[in-house]
Write a protein that holds these residues in place. Structure first.
Motif, PDB file in Angstrom:
ATOM      1  N   THR A  13       0.433  -0.965   0.114  1.00  0.00           N
ATOM      2  CA  THR A  13       0.381   0.239  -0.086  1.00  0.00           C
ATOM      3  C   THR A  13       0.997   1.160  -0.363  1.00  0.00           C
ATOM      4  OG1 THR A  13      -1.563  -1.414   0.889  1.00  0.00           O
ATOM      5  CG2 THR A  13      -1.701   1.328   1.012  1.00  0.00           C
ATOM      6  N   GLU A  14       2.197   1.215   1.001  1.00  0.00           N
ATOM      7  CA  GLU A  14       3.273   2.493   0.271  1.00  0.00           C
ATOM      8  C   GLU A  14       3.645   2.755   0.095  1.00  0.00           C
ATOM      9  OE1 GLU A  14       2.511  -0.082   2.812  1.00  0.00           O
ATOM     10  OE2 GLU A  14       1.573   1.292   4.349  1.00  0.00           O
ATOM     11  N   LEU A  15       4.091   1.251  -1.427  1.00  0.00           N
ATOM     12  CA  LEU A  15       4.866   1.890  -2.178  1.00  0.00           C
ATOM     13  C   LEU A  15       3.970   2.341  -3.599  1.00  0.00           C
ATOM     14  CD1 LEU A  15       7.483  -1.568  -1.919  1.00  0.00           C
ATOM     15  CD2 LEU A  15       7.833   1.586  -1.676  1.00  0.00           C
ATOM     16  N   ALA A  16       2.257   1.137  -3.121  1.00  0.00           N
ATOM     17  CA  ALA A  16       1.518   1.976  -4.366  1.00  0.00           C
ATOM     18  C   ALA A  16       1.226   2.971  -4.163  1.00  0.00           C
ATOM     19  CB  ALA A  16       0.336   1.092  -4.186  1.00  0.00           C
ATOM     20  N   ALA A  17       1.172   3.707  -3.119  1.00  0.00           N
ATOM     21  CA  ALA A  17       0.656   5.505  -3.390  1.00  0.00           C
ATOM     22  C   ALA A  17       1.855   6.055  -3.258  1.00  0.00           C
ATOM     23  CB  ALA A  17       0.936   5.258  -1.512  1.00  0.00           C
ATOM     24  N   GLN A  18       3.020   6.093  -3.343  1.00  0.00           N
ATOM     25  CA  GLN A  18       4.315   6.725  -3.799  1.00  0.00           C
ATOM     26  C   GLN A  18       3.949   6.542  -4.948  1.00  0.00           C
ATOM     27  OE1 GLN A  18       7.475   4.531  -1.959  1.00  0.00           O
ATOM     28  NE2 GLN A  18       7.793   6.556  -0.099  1.00  0.00           N
ATOM     29  N   ALA A  19       3.603   5.347  -6.086  1.00  0.00           N
ATOM     30  CA  ALA A  19       4.111   5.008  -7.173  1.00  0.00           C
ATOM     31  C   ALA A  19       3.484   6.264  -8.120  1.00  0.00           C
ATOM     32  CB  ALA A  19       3.961   3.738  -7.520  1.00  0.00           C
ATOM     33  N   ALA A  20       2.171   6.394  -7.172  1.00  0.00           N
ATOM     34  CA  ALA A  20       0.824   7.515  -7.947  1.00  0.00           C
ATOM     35  C   ALA A  20       0.909   8.251  -7.499  1.00  0.00           C
ATOM     36  CB  ALA A  20      -0.736   6.350  -7.363  1.00  0.00           C
ATOM     37  N   GLY A  21       1.707   8.857  -6.560  1.00  0.00           N
ATOM     38  CA  GLY A  21       1.361  10.203  -5.997  1.00  0.00           C
ATOM     39  C   GLY A  21       0.840  11.062  -4.365  1.00  0.00           C
ATOM     40  N   VAL A  22       0.542   9.329  -4.560  1.00  0.00           N
ATOM     41  CA  VAL A  22      -1.108   9.742  -3.604  1.00  0.00           C
ATOM     42  C   VAL A  22      -0.815   9.385  -2.698  1.00  0.00           C
ATOM     43  CG1 VAL A  22      -2.812   9.867  -4.983  1.00  0.00           C
ATOM     44  CG2 VAL A  22      -2.447   7.559  -3.427  1.00  0.00           C
ATOM     45  N   LYS A  23      -1.629   9.235  -1.346  1.00  0.00           N
ATOM     46  CA  LYS A  23      -0.716   9.146   0.240  1.00  0.00           C
ATOM     47  C   LYS A  23      -1.903   7.613   0.427  1.00  0.00           C
ATOM     48  CE  LYS A  23      -1.772  13.893   2.573  1.00  0.00           C
ATOM     49  NZ  LYS A  23      -1.970  14.260   3.533  1.00  0.00           N
ATOM     50  N   PRO A  24      -1.505   6.879   1.315  1.00  0.00           N
ATOM     51  CA  PRO A  24      -1.925   5.310   1.691  1.00  0.00           C
ATOM     52  C   PRO A  24      -2.948   5.687   1.724  1.00  0.00           C
ATOM     53  CG  PRO A  24       0.040   5.976   2.693  1.00  0.00           C
ATOM     54  CD  PRO A  24      -0.070   7.283   1.955  1.00  0.00           C
ATOM     55  N   THR A  26      -5.290   7.207   0.657  1.00  0.00           N
ATOM     56  CA  THR A  26      -5.782   7.410  -1.209  1.00  0.00           C
ATOM     57  C   THR A  26      -6.126   5.645  -1.992  1.00  0.00           C
ATOM     58  OG1 THR A  26      -5.549   9.827  -1.333  1.00  0.00           O
ATOM     59  CG2 THR A  26      -6.138   8.311  -2.998  1.00  0.00           C
ATOM     60  N   ILE A  27      -4.946   5.312  -1.554  1.00  0.00           N
ATOM     61  CA  ILE A  27      -5.024   3.630  -1.747  1.00  0.00           C
ATOM     62  C   ILE A  27      -6.233   2.845  -1.520  1.00  0.00           C
ATOM     63  CG2 ILE A  27      -3.652   1.302  -2.153  1.00  0.00           C
ATOM     64  CD1 ILE A  27      -2.448   3.547  -4.110  1.00  0.00           C
ATOM     65  N   ARG A  28      -6.041   2.660   0.306  1.00  0.00           N
ATOM     66  CA  ARG A  28      -7.033   2.128   0.627  1.00  0.00           C
ATOM     67  C   ARG A  28      -8.478   2.392   0.335  1.00  0.00           C
ATOM     68  NH1 ARG A  28      -3.465   3.616   5.233  1.00  0.00           N
ATOM     69  NH2 ARG A  28      -1.918   2.189   5.013  1.00  0.00           N
ATOM     70  N   ASP A  29      -8.864   4.091  -0.157  1.00  0.00           N
ATOM     71  CA  ASP A  29     -10.126   4.791  -0.248  1.00  0.00           C
ATOM     72  C   ASP A  29     -10.355   4.235  -1.773  1.00  0.00           C
ATOM     73  OD1 ASP A  29     -12.599   5.920  -0.261  1.00  0.00           O
ATOM     74  OD2 ASP A  29     -11.325   7.613  -1.490  1.00  0.00           O
ATOM     75  N   TRP A  30      -9.000   3.888  -2.444  1.00  0.00           N
ATOM     76  CA  TRP A  30      -9.627   3.498  -4.134  1.00  0.00           C
ATOM     77  C   TRP A  30      -9.673   2.120  -3.777  1.00  0.00           C
ATOM     78  CZ3 TRP A  30      -4.420   5.209  -6.910  1.00  0.00           C
ATOM     79  CH2 TRP A  30      -4.789   6.622  -7.378  1.00  0.00           C
ATOM     80  N   LYS A  31      -9.420   1.160  -3.152  1.00  0.00           N
ATOM     81  CA  LYS A  31      -9.631  -0.661  -2.707  1.00  0.00           C
ATOM     82  C   LYS A  31     -10.918  -0.546  -2.611  1.00  0.00           C
ATOM     83  CE  LYS A  31      -8.732  -4.752   0.385  1.00  0.00           C
ATOM     84  NZ  LYS A  31      -7.720  -4.392   1.868  1.00  0.00           N
ATOM     85  N   ARG A  32     -11.453   0.753  -1.532  1.00  0.00           N
ATOM     86  CA  ARG A  32     -13.102  -0.280  -1.046  1.00  0.00           C
ATOM     87  C   ARG A  32     -13.548   0.413  -2.180  1.00  0.00           C
ATOM     88  NH1 ARG A  32     -15.555   3.750   0.683  1.00  0.00           N
ATOM     89  NH2 ARG A  32     -14.131   5.257   0.552  1.00  0.00           N
ATOM     90  N   ARG A  33     -13.255   0.926  -2.902  1.00  0.00           N
ATOM     91  CA  ARG A  33     -14.421   1.919  -3.692  1.00  0.00           C
ATOM     92  C   ARG A  33     -13.601   0.717  -5.057  1.00  0.00           C
ATOM     93  NH1 ARG A  33     -12.955   7.591  -4.403  1.00  0.00           N
ATOM     94  NH2 ARG A  33     -14.406   7.729  -6.175  1.00  0.00           N
ATOM     95  N   VAL A  53      -2.256  -0.319 -10.452  1.00  0.00           N
ATOM     96  CA  VAL A  53      -2.348   1.389  -9.838  1.00  0.00           C
ATOM     97  C   VAL A  53      -1.520   2.436 -11.117  1.00  0.00           C
ATOM     98  CG1 VAL A  53      -0.359   2.415  -8.186  1.00  0.00           C
ATOM     99  CG2 VAL A  53      -0.612   0.020  -7.337  1.00  0.00           C
ATOM    100  N   ILE A  54      -1.620   2.298 -11.495  1.00  0.00           N
ATOM    101  CA  ILE A  54      -1.502   2.890 -13.117  1.00  0.00           C
ATOM    102  C   ILE A  54      -2.774   3.442 -13.140  1.00  0.00           C
ATOM    103  CG2 ILE A  54       0.086   3.092 -15.447  1.00  0.00           C
ATOM    104  CD1 ILE A  54       1.686   1.527 -14.302  1.00  0.00           C
ATOM    105  N   ALA A  55      -4.061   1.981 -13.756  1.00  0.00           N
ATOM    106  CA  ALA A  55      -4.915   1.868 -14.157  1.00  0.00           C
ATOM    107  C   ALA A  55      -5.650   2.783 -13.465  1.00  0.00           C
ATOM    108  CB  ALA A  55      -5.381   0.754 -14.153  1.00  0.00           C
ATOM    109  N   ALA A  56      -5.809   2.527 -12.613  1.00  0.00           N
ATOM    110  CA  ALA A  56      -6.532   2.952 -10.841  1.00  0.00           C
ATOM    111  C   ALA A  56      -6.590   4.379 -10.792  1.00  0.00           C
ATOM    112  CB  ALA A  56      -6.353   2.563  -9.299  1.00  0.00           C
ATOM    113  N   LYS A  57      -5.212   5.033 -10.957  1.00  0.00           N
ATOM    114  CA  LYS A  57      -4.570   6.698 -11.367  1.00  0.00           C
ATOM    115  C   LYS A  57      -5.592   7.215 -11.898  1.00  0.00           C
ATOM    116  CE  LYS A  57      -1.219  10.533 -10.320  1.00  0.00           C
ATOM    117  NZ  LYS A  57       0.164  10.122 -10.871  1.00  0.00           N
ATOM    118  N   ALA A  58      -5.235   6.437 -13.263  1.00  0.00           N
ATOM    119  CA  ALA A  58      -6.392   7.202 -14.363  1.00  0.00           C
ATOM    120  C   ALA A  58      -7.729   6.748 -14.840  1.00  0.00           C
ATOM    121  CB  ALA A  58      -5.603   6.099 -15.773  1.00  0.00           C
TER     122      ALA A  58
END
Length: 75
Positions: A13-24, A26-33, A53-58
């Motif tokens: 989760t932490e590395l995905a957040a860094q890769a997407a340029g968001v906070k962890p 936000t990654i958890r929120d994307w997962k929940r949604r 992660v790239i697809a979720a960001k886009a």
């Protein structure tokens, strides 16, 4: 279970957040949604693929509380 080493192509989760340029959170929120799906790991310590992660960001996301409520009510 924390990871001593992460398999190639996967992100915590932490590395995905860094890769997407968001906070962890936000990654958890994307997962929940349902915008981002766990690819491996456990429910407590999920792993995501770089491509997911790239697809979720886009992916389009509602930008207001009203739009988010409408999204939940239609699901």
């Amino acid at each position: 279970m924390r990871y001593e080493s992460i398999p190639p192509g996967y992100l915590t989760t932490e590395l995905a957040a860094q890769a997407a340029g968001v906070k962890p959170d936000t990654i958890r929120d994307w997962k929940r949604r349902g915008i981002l799906k766990r690819s491996a790991g456990s429910p407590r310590y999920p792993l995501y693929t770089v491509d997911a992660v790239i697809a979720a960001k886009a992916a389009p996301k509602p930008n207001s509380a009203r739009a988010r409520r409408a999204e939940v009510n239609t699901a």
